[in-house]
Design an enzyme around this catalytic site. Sequence first.
Site, PDB file in Angstrom:
ATOM      1  NE  ARG A  60      -3.027   0.413   3.257  1.00 50.17           N
ATOM      2  CZ  ARG A  60      -2.536   0.784   4.453  1.00 50.17           C
ATOM      3  NH1 ARG A  60      -2.020   1.983   4.634  1.00 50.17           N
ATOM      4  NH2 ARG A  60      -2.555  -0.053   5.473  1.00 50.17           N
ATOM      5  CE1 TYR A 113     -14.100  11.122 -17.335  1.00 46.52           C
ATOM      6  CE2 TYR A 113     -14.085  11.103 -14.942  1.00 46.52           C
ATOM      7  CZ  TYR A 113     -14.269  10.451 -16.136  1.00 46.52           C
ATOM      8  OH  TYR A 113     -14.601   9.128 -16.147  1.00 46.52           O
ATOM      9  CG  ASP A 185      -7.412  15.469 -16.173  1.00 47.19           C
ATOM     10  OD1 ASP A 185      -6.695  14.882 -17.003  1.00 47.19           O
ATOM     11  OD2 ASP A 185      -8.479  15.001 -15.735  1.00 47.19           O
ATOM     12  CE  LYS A 210     -10.656   7.260 -19.222  1.00 46.99           C
ATOM     13  NZ  LYS A 210     -10.961   8.607 -18.763  1.00 46.99           N
TER      14      LYS A 210
HETATM   15  C1  LIG Z   1     -11.297   9.077 -17.575  1.00 46.00           C
HETATM   16  C2  LIG Z   1     -10.869  10.408 -17.115  1.00 46.00           C
HETATM   17  C3  LIG Z   1     -10.694  10.650 -15.738  1.00 46.00           C
HETATM   18  C4  LIG Z   1     -10.974   9.609 -14.695  1.00 46.00           C
HETATM   19  O1  LIG Z   1     -10.137   8.500 -14.809  1.00 46.00           O
HETATM   20  P1  LIG Z   1     -10.540   7.027 -14.314  1.00 46.00           P
HETATM   21  O2  LIG Z   1      -9.309   6.253 -14.559  1.00 46.00           O
HETATM   22  O3  LIG Z   1     -11.726   6.598 -15.111  1.00 46.00           O
HETATM   23  O4  LIG Z   1     -10.901   7.138 -12.869  1.00 46.00           O
HETATM   24  C5  LIG Z   1     -10.259  11.905 -15.379  1.00 46.00           C
HETATM   25  N1  LIG Z   1     -10.021  12.880 -16.274  1.00 46.00           N
HETATM   26  C6  LIG Z   1     -10.196  12.677 -17.586  1.00 46.00           C
HETATM   27  C7  LIG Z   1      -9.914  13.798 -18.530  1.00 46.00           C
HETATM   28  C8  LIG Z   1     -10.619  11.446 -18.054  1.00 46.00           C
HETATM   29  O5  LIG Z   1     -10.801  11.255 -19.368  1.00 46.00           O
END
Ligand SMILES: *Cc1c(COP(=O)(O)O)cnc(C)c1O
Length: 400
Positions: A60, A113, A185, A210
Amino acid sequence: MIEKKEIGLGTKAIWGGEEEGHPYRATQTPIVASAAYGYQDIDHWYDVALGEAPGFIYSRMSNPTVETLEAKICSLENAESAVAFSTGMAAISSALYTFLQNGSRVVSTKDSYGGTNKVFEEFLPRMGVDVVLCETHSHEQIEAEIAKGCDVLYLETPTNPTLKIVDIKRLAAAARKVGAIVMADNTFATPLNQNPLALGVDIVIHSATKFLSGHADAMGGLVCGAEPLMAKVRHYREINGASLDPFSAYLIIRGIKTLALRVRQQQVSAQAISEFLLTEPMVDAVNYPGLPNHNNHKIACEQMHGFGAMVSFVLAGGMETVTRLLPQLRYAHCAGNLGAVETIYGPARTTSHVENTLEERQALGISEGLVRISVGIEDTEDLISDLKQAFEFVRNASCR
Ligand SMILES: *Cc1c(COP(=O)(O)O)cnc(C)c1O
């Protein structure tokens, strides 16, 4: 050590975090599936536990496979330090909760998001955090809100799903004046196209689910920046527990190796698809930062090295046309995901803003006819002819 700044992203994607080799002379990162690490020497064990000697205690807290991934994202983003999480949302919420507390003020934009928007609207206010969400296009409004006092400025650009662009350098400079921590992000742009740390951002966040993993078969999140900030984020993760498991870390490492190749191909197709969509009569609007008519194309050219693989468009006829068009596509998944090798289509209602109600989507200006495309690595011509035949089908069906 390989000099980090002089090599290209394609090379960093392969060698970053792996310059020193692996145990057993393995050429690939071993998956260390161990919850704990044993010690005979209690003093040594104690030193490791205190962080005074290198080593591992409990997964962890830290894990060798996960650490390789953390080193790799540091290489890609030119960051000093990184912390991996079980999902992108765990990374985002943990980064926010690390630096916000009762009485803090966070400034962000209305477009973000869907899950992030929920953290802002539902969970942070509950903790007594003052959340201010500005019009994404109004840099003046964002600057004015920052000047009123701001602990964290949270940016996402290009935005999901409308592909709006905000000027990172300009807003980061405004935040710096009031001593705010700036988070961005960078999921949509990927490290190939945008490096927010170089533009004044303190903390870069990725949903590794992604483009980084790239194959839609693992979930993860990454946070990176200067070590003093990351030490706090790491402590938050150690205690709150949204750590990444080593199997997913391995898949993400493997995926990252082809990041540059994939995204370069994807954005060539994304540009061509956007240009095709502009000529299609059933399309009311096309959102892609690489189009000269995109209203922040100039900022995109300044802060991005490429325009990415995400495109969205608004279909005339709204949801009714969406439900007729999407099933006709042969080379596309209709799914709530993005960043994979396969092309993926989805309306905002079931993808980026599945967490929001119709009223909330309307307030955010997200039309029910909006379709998001995550362009895959299929041949460009096949993707365009697939779209053409789907539009033809819908056109003929409606004439009958
Ligand atoms: C998918 C996504 C998230 C969240 O990610 P997860 O891995 O699904 O929790 C955050 N920001 C953006 C821009 C995303 O496309």
